[in-house]
Enzyme design. Structure first.
Site, PDB file in Angstrom:
ATOM      1  N   ARG A 122       0.843  -1.199   0.000  1.00  0.00           N
ATOM      2  CA  ARG A 122       0.000   0.000   0.000  1.00  0.00           C
ATOM      3  C   ARG A 122       0.872   1.240   0.000  1.00  0.00           C
ATOM      4  NH1 ARG A 122      -5.764  -1.174   2.529  1.00  0.00           N
ATOM      5  NH2 ARG A 122      -6.616  -1.504   0.465  1.00  0.00           N
ATOM      6  N   GLN A 127      -1.236   2.682  -5.935  1.00  0.00           N
ATOM      7  CA  GLN A 127      -2.652   2.985  -5.697  1.00  0.00           C
ATOM      8  C   GLN A 127      -3.548   2.540  -6.847  1.00  0.00           C
ATOM      9  OE1 GLN A 127      -2.959   7.085  -4.499  1.00  0.00           O
ATOM     10  NE2 GLN A 127      -2.853   6.556  -2.345  1.00  0.00           N
ATOM     11  N   ASP A 130      -4.412  -1.213  -6.718  1.00  0.00           N
ATOM     12  CA  ASP A 130      -4.901  -1.733  -5.450  1.00  0.00           C
ATOM     13  C   ASP A 130      -6.303  -2.328  -5.606  1.00  0.00           C
ATOM     14  OD1 ASP A 130      -5.888  -1.995  -2.783  1.00  0.00           O
ATOM     15  OD2 ASP A 130      -4.303  -0.645  -2.137  1.00  0.00           O
ATOM     16  N   SER A 133      -8.766  -1.831  -2.663  1.00  0.00           N
ATOM     17  CA  SER A 133      -9.441  -0.529  -2.637  1.00  0.00           C
ATOM     18  C   SER A 133     -10.543  -0.462  -3.676  1.00  0.00           C
ATOM     19  CB  SER A 133      -8.452   0.606  -2.922  1.00  0.00           C
ATOM     20  OG  SER A 133      -7.590   0.754  -1.842  1.00  0.00           O
ATOM     21  N   TYR A 230      -2.776   0.891   8.905  1.00  0.00           N
ATOM     22  CA  TYR A 230      -3.808  -0.050   9.336  1.00  0.00           C
ATOM     23  C   TYR A 230      -4.070   0.053  10.830  1.00  0.00           C
ATOM     24  CZ  TYR A 230      -3.569  -2.452   4.846  1.00  0.00           C
ATOM     25  OH  TYR A 230      -3.640  -2.762   3.524  1.00  0.00           O
TER      26      TYR A 230
END
Ligand code: NAD
Length: 430
Positions: A122, A127, A130, A133, A230
Site C-alpha cells: 500500500r 494505488q 490496489d 481498494s 492499518y
C-alpha cells in the site's frame, strides 16, 4: 508480442479479469489478448464487445490460456488452468494466498509464476493497482444500497403536507475504503450518519463527509495506527470502553454498516447479541467483515440472519454484485500492474523480480513458493522444497479466513422466515 489470456471464472463469480475497455488499451500497446467465449457475460461484456476491442475469442479455457505469457483471473483458478499454461507464464489474480496452502502449492508446482493482487504493497505508486481498494469502495456503496432497499422506511427526512418523515440513522463502523464510501453513500441518501474507527486519522475524513465521529479517544486510541496505515489490535480495556460506547449508540440506530478489519486477524467482534436485541425491530446490520468471521455476533456468512426483527446481512462478494463496475476497475488495476513489466520496445513480458511490487505480490516462481507467509503455512512441505524469499509486507488478508476461493464461495441461504435465515431479495450470495 506479449500474449494475454483470460479464462472464464467459476459460476459463483460474475466478475472477469479483463474488460473490453482494457483489452482495447492492451491491444493498442501491442498485446495479443484471448478471452474465453462467454467469460464476460456475468459483467454484461459479450464476445462481440471483446472482438470489437481487438481480442480473439477461444472456445475453451485451455485455448484461452495455453499460448499466454500472462493470464488474468479474478479468483484462484482450478489447477487445470495452470496446467494448460506455459511454464514460466504469469498467473495474476486474487489468488486468496492464505487459504488452502496445499492448493496453492499444487498451482506453484505447475511452474507458473503466481501473483496475488491482495498482497499489493500500500504505497502511493501502487494505488492504481490496489484491487482491495477498488473492490472495497464498491462494497461500501453496495452495503448501503442493499440496506436502503431492504429498510422498510425512507432514509431522507421528508417534510410533507401529511407530516414529517424522520431521517434514518446510519452508523458506520470501521472507516477504511469501504467505510468511507458507505458514509458518502448514506449521506447522499439523506441519512443522519455517524461513524467510528480506532484510527485517529479517520476523524477528519468522517467530518469532511458530513458525518459525526464517535470513538473512545484515549491515549491508546492516539497510538492505534500502524506505520502502514492499518488498525492495531486494541487492548481488552479499550475494547470494554469501546463496547460500552457502541452499546449506548447502536440502540438508537436504524442501519449499521460494519467494515472493521485488522490485517492478519479475525474481524473484531463489535456488535454483541445484546446490542442487536437493543435495536428496534426493522433495523438492519450489513456486516462487510462477514468473510473474516463478521463484526456482529449473529452474522452468518453468506446469509441474511434475522433476530428479533433485526436483519443481519452477512453477504459475501458484494463487489461481485456490482460486476460491471467491479470488473472494469479490477481490469484497470491489473493493467496498471502489468504495464511496468512490459518491455515497451520488444513488446515482451519482462518482470523485474527485484521490483517492490513484484516482490510484494509474487507467491511462486519456477515451481517454488517464494512468499514467506505461504511457505510457513505449508510448514516446509512446500513445492519442490520451496525457499521463502519474499516477505509479505502488506499481508493484509492474512486472516484465519480470507476471501473465499471459487469452491468456497457458494451461497448457503435456506429460505426460513422469522428467527431463521432468508435469501436476499433478488441478490446473489456468491
Ligand atoms: P481495512 O479493510 O483493513 O479495515 C477497515 C477499517 O476498520 C480500518 O479503517 C480500521 O482502522 C478499522 N478498524 C479495525 N479495528 C477496528 C475496531 N475495533 N473498531 C473500529 N474500527 C476498526 O482498511 P482499508 O480499507 O484497507 O484501509 C486501511 C488504510 O489503508 C486506510 O488508511 C486507507 O486510506 C489506506 N490505504 C492506502 C492505500 C495506498 O496507499 N495504496 C490504498 C488503500 C488504502
Amino acid at each position: 508480442m506479449i500474449a494475454i489470456g483470460v479464462p472464464a471464472e467459476g459460476k459463483d463469480e460474475p466478475r472477469i479479469g479483463l474488460s473490453p475497455e482494457t483489452v482495447k488499451k492492451l491491444v493498442k500497446a501491442g498485446a495479443k489478448v484471448t478471452v474465453r467465449s462467454g467469460a464476460g457475460l456475468g459483467s454484461h461484456f459479450s464476445d462481440q464487445d471483446y472482438k470489437e476491442a481487438g481480442a480473439q475469442i477461444a472456445k475453451s479455457d485451455a485455448d484461452a490460456v495455453s499460448g499466454a505469457d500472462v493470464v488474468f483471473t479474478v479468483r484462484r483458478p482450478p489447477l487445470a488452468i495452470a496446467k494448460a499454461m506455459k511454464k514460466g507464464a504469469a498467473l495474476i489474480g486474487m489468488l486468496d494466498p492464505f487459504s488452502d496452502a496445499e492448493g496453492l502449492d499444487a498451482l506453484a508446482k505447475t511452474g507458473v509464476s503466481l501473483f496475488a493482487m491482495e498482497l499489493m504493497p500500500r504505497i502511493t505508486r501502487a494505488q492504481s493497482m490496489d484491487v482491495l481498494s477498488s473492490q472495497s469502495n464498491l462494497a461500501g456503496y453496495k452495503a448501503v444500497a442493499d440496506a436502503a432497499a431492504a429498510f422498510e422506511r425512507a432514509l431522507p427526512m421528508m417534510m410533507t403536507a401529511a407530516g414529517t418523515v424522520p431521517a434514518a440513522k446510519v452508523f458506520v463502523m470501521g472507516v477504511g475504503v469501504a467505510g468511507l464510501q458507505a458514509i458518502a453513500t448514506a449521506r447522499r441518501l439523506g441519512a443522519i450518519v455517524t461513524a467510528t474507527d480506532v484510527r485517529p486519522a479517520v476523524k477528519e475524513q468522517v467530518a469532511s463527509l458530513g458525518a459525526k465521529f464517535i470513538a473512545v479517544e484515549d491515549e491508546e486510541f492516539k497510538q492505534a495506527e500502524t506505520s502502514g496505515g492499518y488498525a492495531k489490535e486494541m487492548s481488552d480495556a479499550y475494547k470494554k470502553k469501546q463496547a460500552a460506547l457502541i452499546a449506548d449508540h447502536v440502540k438508537n440506530q436504524d442501519i449499521v454498516i460494519t467494515t472493521a478489519l485488522i490485517p492478519g486477524r479475525p474481524a473484531p467482534k463489535l456488535i454483541s447479541k445484546a446490542m442487536i436485541e437493543s435495536m428496534r425491530p426493522g433495523s438492519i446490520i450489513v456486516d462487510l467483515a462477514a468473510e473474516r468471521g463478521g463484526n456482529a455476533e449473529l452474522t452468518k456468512p453468506g446469509e441474511i440472519a434475522e433476530h428479533k426483527g433485526v436483519r443481519i446481512f452477512g453477504l459475501l462478494n458484494l463487489p461481485g454484485q456490482v460486476p460491471v463496475n467491479a470488473s472494469s476497475l479490477y481490469a484497470r488495476n491489473l493493467q496498471a500492474f502489468l504495464d511496468p513489466f512490459i518491455d515497451k520496445e520488444k513488446k515482451v513480458l519482462a518482470i523485474d523480480w527485484e521490483d517492490e511490487l513484484a516482490q510484494g505480490t509474487a507467491i511462486a516462481r519456477d515451481g517454488a513458493i517464494v512468499n514467506a507467509m505461504v511457505a510457513e503455512r505449508l510448514g516446509g512441505k512446500g513445492a519442490s522444497g520451496a525457499k521463502a524469499v519474499t516477505k509479505s509486507a502488506s499481508a493484509k488478508s492474512a486472516p484465519a479466513k480470507s476471501a473465499p476461493s471459487r469452491s468456497a464461495a457458494k451461497a448457503k441461504a435456506p429460505a426460513k422466515k422469522n428467527g431463521g435465515t432468508r435469501k436476499p431479495k433478488g441478490g446473489k450470495t456468491t
